[in-house]
Design a protein around this motif. Structure first.
Motif, PDB file in Angstrom:
ATOM      1  N   THR A 169      -7.224  -5.936  -8.482  1.00 53.03           N
ATOM      2  CA  THR A 169      -6.287  -6.497  -7.520  1.00 53.03           C
ATOM      3  C   THR A 169      -6.958  -7.680  -6.842  1.00 53.03           C
ATOM      4  O   THR A 169      -8.130  -7.976  -7.074  1.00 53.03           O
ATOM      5  N   THR A 172      -2.407 -11.903  -3.513  1.00 48.60           N
ATOM      6  CA  THR A 172      -1.263 -12.108  -4.387  1.00 48.60           C
ATOM      7  C   THR A 172      -0.629 -13.486  -4.223  1.00 48.60           C
ATOM      8  O   THR A 172      -0.836 -14.171  -3.221  1.00 48.60           O
ATOM      9  N   GLU A 204      -2.816  -4.815 -10.063  1.00 49.61           N
ATOM     10  CA  GLU A 204      -2.071  -3.890  -9.214  1.00 49.61           C
ATOM     11  C   GLU A 204      -2.008  -4.444  -7.794  1.00 49.61           C
ATOM     12  O   GLU A 204      -2.894  -5.176  -7.357  1.00 49.61           O
ATOM     13  N   LYS A 205      -0.937  -4.107  -7.084  1.00 46.80           N
ATOM     14  CA  LYS A 205      -0.811  -4.571  -5.702  1.00 46.80           C
ATOM     15  C   LYS A 205      -0.033  -3.565  -4.871  1.00 46.80           C
ATOM     16  O   LYS A 205       0.654  -2.680  -5.409  1.00 46.80           O
ATOM     17  N   ALA A 206      -0.141  -3.710  -3.560  1.00 46.38           N
ATOM     18  CA  ALA A 206       0.547  -2.808  -2.639  1.00 46.38           C
ATOM     19  C   ALA A 206       2.053  -2.980  -2.775  1.00 46.38           C
ATOM     20  O   ALA A 206       2.549  -3.999  -3.260  1.00 46.38           O
ATOM     21  N   ASP A 207       2.781  -1.999  -2.301  1.00 45.76           N
ATOM     22  CA  ASP A 207       4.238  -2.041  -2.392  1.00 45.76           C
ATOM     23  C   ASP A 207       4.826  -3.193  -1.577  1.00 45.76           C
ATOM     24  O   ASP A 207       5.892  -3.714  -1.915  1.00 45.76           O
ATOM     25  N   ALA A 208       4.125  -3.587  -0.506  1.00 42.63           N
ATOM     26  CA  ALA A 208       4.593  -4.685   0.338  1.00 42.63           C
ATOM     27  C   ALA A 208       3.444  -5.650   0.591  1.00 42.63           C
ATOM     28  O   ALA A 208       2.267  -5.256   0.580  1.00 42.63           O
ATOM     29  N   ASP A 209       3.775  -6.923   0.799  1.00 43.19           N
ATOM     30  CA  ASP A 209       2.753  -7.909   1.131  1.00 43.19           C
ATOM     31  C   ASP A 209       1.947  -7.436   2.333  1.00 43.19           C
ATOM     32  O   ASP A 209       2.488  -6.834   3.268  1.00 43.19           O
ATOM     33  N   GLY A 211      -0.087  -5.113   2.576  1.00 44.24           N
ATOM     34  CA  GLY A 211      -0.416  -3.696   2.594  1.00 44.24           C
ATOM     35  C   GLY A 211      -1.801  -3.441   2.020  1.00 44.24           C
ATOM     36  O   GLY A 211      -2.337  -4.236   1.247  1.00 44.24           O
ATOM     37  N   LYS A 213      -4.510  -2.103  -0.385  1.00 47.87           N
ATOM     38  CA  LYS A 213      -4.584  -1.731  -1.802  1.00 47.87           C
ATOM     39  C   LYS A 213      -6.011  -1.904  -2.288  1.00 47.87           C
ATOM     40  O   LYS A 213      -6.585  -2.982  -2.198  1.00 47.87           O
TER      41      LYS A 213
END
Length: 244
Positions: A169, A172, A204-209, A211, A213
């Motif tokens: 990660t 993003t 891979e990244k968090a469900d929301a900016d 967040g 991870k």
């Protein structure tokens, strides 16, 4: 390994944000919070940078720490200035991977401009990887891993990319756009990491900016953004102490 694990933290030496005229460097909370975690576990901490000497601290990260009442970062800023004002030259650590349990690259935009292509940094990463040490980076820090090849000749001009087929990660595209710097950076980190890991790997990244991870893929540990710095450091500690 000694009773006091050693970690090498590599900061950027780059202080200009492309052609924007704005200053940049390393990001305060992405060093301050991991430093606190490492120190609480008795790690011996060494800081290095490509140029040695003072490593530029991104002033926007100081403002962010104040705005969010980040006590850990504010305390680190007030009490630990000597650490980043007197970093050791990165070249002095090539050939010394055996002395350390891990290498860690904090973010800030600076690494996108120097550590992403610095041959000394790449040689050091190859060494740590070959020695089975923990490789860790957060936010823009994974830029330091992005162009590293394993195997091949001493200059790293042959061989496979280190990140091929791995889970990673990093900062993003959406987060870069949100801070208005997607056109200021030399490349978009998410795009580059996706390209490198290939179809056999994963970004891979968090469900929301913004967040938290953290991705752990063996001895490769990466974090998405400033909110991920503490959890990333805790993952480093587990990886190091679990193999001590």
């Amino acid at each position: 390994m000694s009773d006091s694990p050693k970690i090498l933290i590599v900061l950027t030496s780059h202080d200009k944000l492309g052609d924007t005229g704005k200053p940049t460097g390393w990001y305060l909370s992405e060093l301050a919070h991991p430093y606190s975690v490492f120190a609480s576990h008795g790690f011996t901490i060494t800081l290095a940078s490509p140029a040695g000497g003072p490593a530029p601290l991104d002033p926007s990260s100081i403002e962010a720490a104040a705005a969010s009442s980040d006590a850990v970062s504010q305390s680190f800023l007030a009490e630990q200035r000597a650490l980043w004002e007197s970093t050791e030259p990165l070249a002095s650590f090539v050939g010394r991977a055996a002395e350390f349990a891990a290498v860690f690259f904090p973010g800030g935009h600076g690494p996108m401009f120097d550590l992403a292509t610095d041959p000394t940094s790449q040689a050091l990463v190859r060494e740590f990887a070959a020695a089975g040490k923990v490789l860790a980076a957060v936010c823009h820090g994974p830029a330091a891993l992005a162009n590293v090849r394993t195997g091949g000749d001493d200059a790293g001009q042959a061989g496979e990319f280190l990140l091929r087929g791995r889970r990673v990660t990093g900062f993003t595209n959406a987060e870069e756009a949100a801070v208005g710097l997607d056109r200021a950076v030399p490349f978009l980190l998410e795009d580059r990491l996706r390209e490198l890991v290939g179809s056999e790997g994963a970004f891979e990244k968090a469900d929301a900016d913004w967040g938290e991870k953290v991705v752990v893929d063996g001895k490769l540990i990466t974090g998405q953004n400033p909110a991920s710095a503490t959890a990333l450091a805790e993952a480093i500690v587990r990886a190091v102490l679990g193999s001590a």
